[in-house]
Each structure stands twice: as structure tokens, then as C-alpha cells.
Design a protein around this motif. Sequence first.
Motif, PDB file in Angstrom:
ATOM      1  N   ALA A 218     -71.347  -1.136  -1.450  1.00  0.00           N
ATOM      2  CA  ALA A 218     -71.056   0.058  -2.249  1.00  0.00           C
ATOM      3  C   ALA A 218     -72.302   0.541  -2.980  1.00  0.00           C
ATOM      4  CB  ALA A 218     -69.931  -0.234  -3.245  1.00  0.00           C
TER       5      ALA A 218
ATOM      6  N   LYS B  61     -63.398   3.133  -5.527  1.00  0.00           N
ATOM      7  CA  LYS B  61     -62.830   3.841  -4.374  1.00  0.00           C
ATOM      8  C   LYS B  61     -62.669   5.333  -4.670  1.00  0.00           C
ATOM      9  CE  LYS B  61     -59.525   0.672  -3.771  1.00  0.00           C
ATOM     10  NZ  LYS B  61     -58.352  -0.036  -3.201  1.00  0.00           N
TER      11      LYS B  61
ATOM     12  N   TYR C 209     -65.772   7.453  -4.047  1.00  0.00           N
ATOM     13  CA  TYR C 209     -66.070   7.889  -2.674  1.00  0.00           C
ATOM     14  C   TYR C 209     -65.223   9.087  -2.269  1.00  0.00           C
ATOM     15  CZ  TYR C 209     -69.353   4.196  -2.097  1.00  0.00           C
ATOM     16  OH  TYR C 209     -70.460   3.413  -2.252  1.00  0.00           O
ATOM     17  N   VAL C 210     -64.056   9.247  -2.880  1.00  0.00           N
ATOM     18  CA  VAL C 210     -63.278  10.462  -2.668  1.00  0.00           C
ATOM     19  C   VAL C 210     -64.020  11.656  -3.266  1.00  0.00           C
ATOM     20  CG1 VAL C 210     -61.100  11.636  -3.167  1.00  0.00           C
ATOM     21  CG2 VAL C 210     -61.108   9.178  -2.658  1.00  0.00           C
TER      22      VAL C 210
ATOM     23  N   ILE D 223     -66.269   8.506   3.597  1.00  0.00           N
ATOM     24  CA  ILE D 223     -64.935   8.056   4.016  1.00  0.00           C
ATOM     25  C   ILE D 223     -65.013   6.666   4.637  1.00  0.00           C
ATOM     26  CG2 ILE D 223     -63.033   8.519   5.604  1.00  0.00           C
ATOM     27  CD1 ILE D 223     -63.637  11.515   5.219  1.00  0.00           C
TER      28      ILE D 223
ATOM     29  N   PHE E  41     -65.438   4.088   1.959  1.00  0.00           N
ATOM     30  CA  PHE E  41     -64.168   3.908   1.245  1.00  0.00           C
ATOM     31  C   PHE E  41     -63.345   2.814   1.917  1.00  0.00           C
ATOM     32  CE2 PHE E  41     -59.651   4.673   0.842  1.00  0.00           C
ATOM     33  CZ  PHE E  41     -59.469   4.959  -0.502  1.00  0.00           C
TER      34      PHE E  41
ATOM     35  N   SER F 203     -62.748  -1.093   0.692  1.00  0.00           N
ATOM     36  CA  SER F 203     -61.342  -1.525   0.540  1.00  0.00           C
ATOM     37  C   SER F 203     -61.093  -2.815   1.296  1.00  0.00           C
ATOM     38  CB  SER F 203     -60.389  -0.428   1.026  1.00  0.00           C
ATOM     39  OG  SER F 203     -60.559   0.766   0.284  1.00  0.00           O
TER      40      SER F 203
END
Length: 397
Positions: A226, A289, A292-293, A385, A388, A392
Amino acid sequence: MSSSEEQSEFESRKPIYQELNFQIICAVTLIAVIGVSSITPAFPYLAKSLNINPKNLGLLITVFTLPALILGPVIGVLADRWGRKKIIVPSLFLFGIAGTACAFARDFNLLLFLRLLQGLGAASLMSLSITLIGDLYTGDRRAAAMGYNASFSSVGTASYPLIGGALATIGWYYPFMLPVIAIPVGLLVLVVLKNPEPKGDRNLKEYLINAGKIIKNRRLFGLFIASASNFVLLYGAHVTYLPQLINDTFKAPPSTIGLILSSVSVAITITSSQLGKLARRYQPTTLIKASYVFYALAMLIVPFVSSIWLLLIPATIFGIGLGIGFPSIQTLLAELAPREYLATVVSVNGTFFGLGQTLGPLLMGVAFGFGGINSVFFAAVGFAILIFFVFSYFTCG
């Protein structure tokens, strides 16, 4: 005194930004980000004065950032075994002396050598300022401290080009004098900073074996990815190619480009200052998370913007993502890493975001080669994306 008692001794209940320890840490952070952004406005004047081919000016940044990329894990091991101050104080002095000496160099090769020495001093500063926050704070206060520290970093990143540009109008060498302030900051760290230091009496071989096992932790590796990804997007799409898009599409002057870019720092500053409140409602993994959106949304908007000032919208969205994502990564790293290995873990993470800084322009350059400027931002959407889901996967369970 037990470790819990020692921790409570350093955690007062007054606002974090009013604590002297925290203010000193933020001063170290501001020194850590001064080494590049303050001098780049002087590059055109420097090239003319020293008769340097402009294509070689990038070496002044490369030799400065290289030590952190190579020495990051080593610095972390030393800080965990010898103590934070024994690394930070000499680093600040070296940064201040070598950096200020650059102002008196009139030979480009000598200037590169001094920048390398300055980079050696800078290599530990950002990672160990984050380590100190991990040492001194826990829980929501740690998240709040990480957020405030990120705000200070963003303020420096936004203001140093303005300061450096103003000084460069007097002479190209004046911005190179700014690092002298690292010397009094080093004295403050030495004399005033109160922090719990590691004992440093462990067997080195055993320490390295255990540190290796910790770094291989699946969740930590997800955080390393990340961190690198943040800087791939920041340095690849935003810093390198957004100015190109603005110039190609809107024919804007450099001052306008600078204003658009600096709006990201404003958004980071405001958002990260609220991280303590957000951390009381959401887990760090949720905030990372979500970042990243925000990145994907910001990059998706850019190619469709029809007015230059509307670019402030995706720039702000991108800054919000960085404001919640980057300090949340630091917070979670501090939570997952045992204290005796904290500096090593944070320094390894620093190596990863150095890797992101290096790879970002290269990866987005490949996208540019395939489909032009708009393809850079569509590629950045896909990359955000992808990360992300990768993040996760590594942090689930």
C-alpha cells in the motif's frame, strides 16, 4: 518502571499538538521534506550559473534520495538496537552541515557529493519521526498524532517551493541554505526530547532472524504494498503527468500548474488533521481501502475535465485519499510491529515508498507510450482498483 508505566508517563491528556515532544517530532518531519521541494525552483538559475546541461539536474535529486532507498532497513536495525536519538541527532547535524555547504559549492561534481552526504543525513528522518510517534502514543492518540504529523509534512511540501522560489530570485544558492535549521532541531532532539529508548542488548543474529520473521508477516507486507502504491500514484500520475496534461490541454503557465498541484497538499492537511476523529469510527484498514476508492475516482475524473479550474475537484479528492490513507498505514504499522522492532519495520516501509517514487513515473510512462496522456490516468484508475483488492487480500482475517 514497566513499559506500560513508561508509556503512560509520556502520554498526557492535553491536545497532542500542544505537547513539546510532538512539536519536536514535527520539526524533524519538516526537515525531512525540505531537501527536494525547496531547491527545485532554483534549478533553472543553477543550470545557467554553473553552465550545467538541464538534463543532468535530476542527479541532484537522485543522489539525495538514493541513500534512503538503500540504507532504510539498516537504519531501522541500528535505531532499534542503539536508540532513536543516536541515529536522529547525527543525521540532523549531517543534513544541516552538508546541505548548507551546498550553497557554497561552485562545482557541479562537488555539489553532487554534498547532496549525497545530505541524503545520508536525510535517510533516517522521516521513518524515525514516525517511529517516535509509535513509541510515544497508542490507540486513538497515535492515529491523531500520525494525522497531525502528516498535516505538518503537507504544509512543508506546499510551502517550501514558494520559499525556495522566493530565495532563488536573490541567488540560486540561497535555497540551499535552508537546511541550516536542522542543526538547532538536532540540539532540541538531543536535549529536550523525552522518549523511551530500546535497550539495545540483544544478540544481533537473533535480532535479525526475528526481525525477518516479523517483516514477512502477511498484513505488514500488505501495508508495504500500500505504501509503495501510494507513491506510484502520487509521483507517477499526479506529480509527473498532471502538469503535462495541464500544459497540453489548457496551455497554462507554471504558476497555475503549481497552484493546482498544491491544492492536493491543502486537502491532505485538512483531512489528515481529522484522522483522530475518523479513527474512532473506522478501522485503519477501512480508511486505507477507502483511500484507493478516492484515488480511482480522482484519476477517472481528470481526462473528462473541460476547464482548468475544475481540476481542483479531482486534485482535492486525491488529496483526501492521501490524507486518510498514508497516516493510516503508519498507524497500522505501529500497531502491528513489536516496539523493539518498530524502527526496522517503519524503515523497511520507507524503502517501499521510495520504490514507489522510483517506479511510479516509469510505469505511468509506459501507459503514456501506449495511449497518450489520458491513458496515464485510466491506467492509474486500474492500478488503484487492483491495489484495493490486493490490500484487502493481504489484510483479511
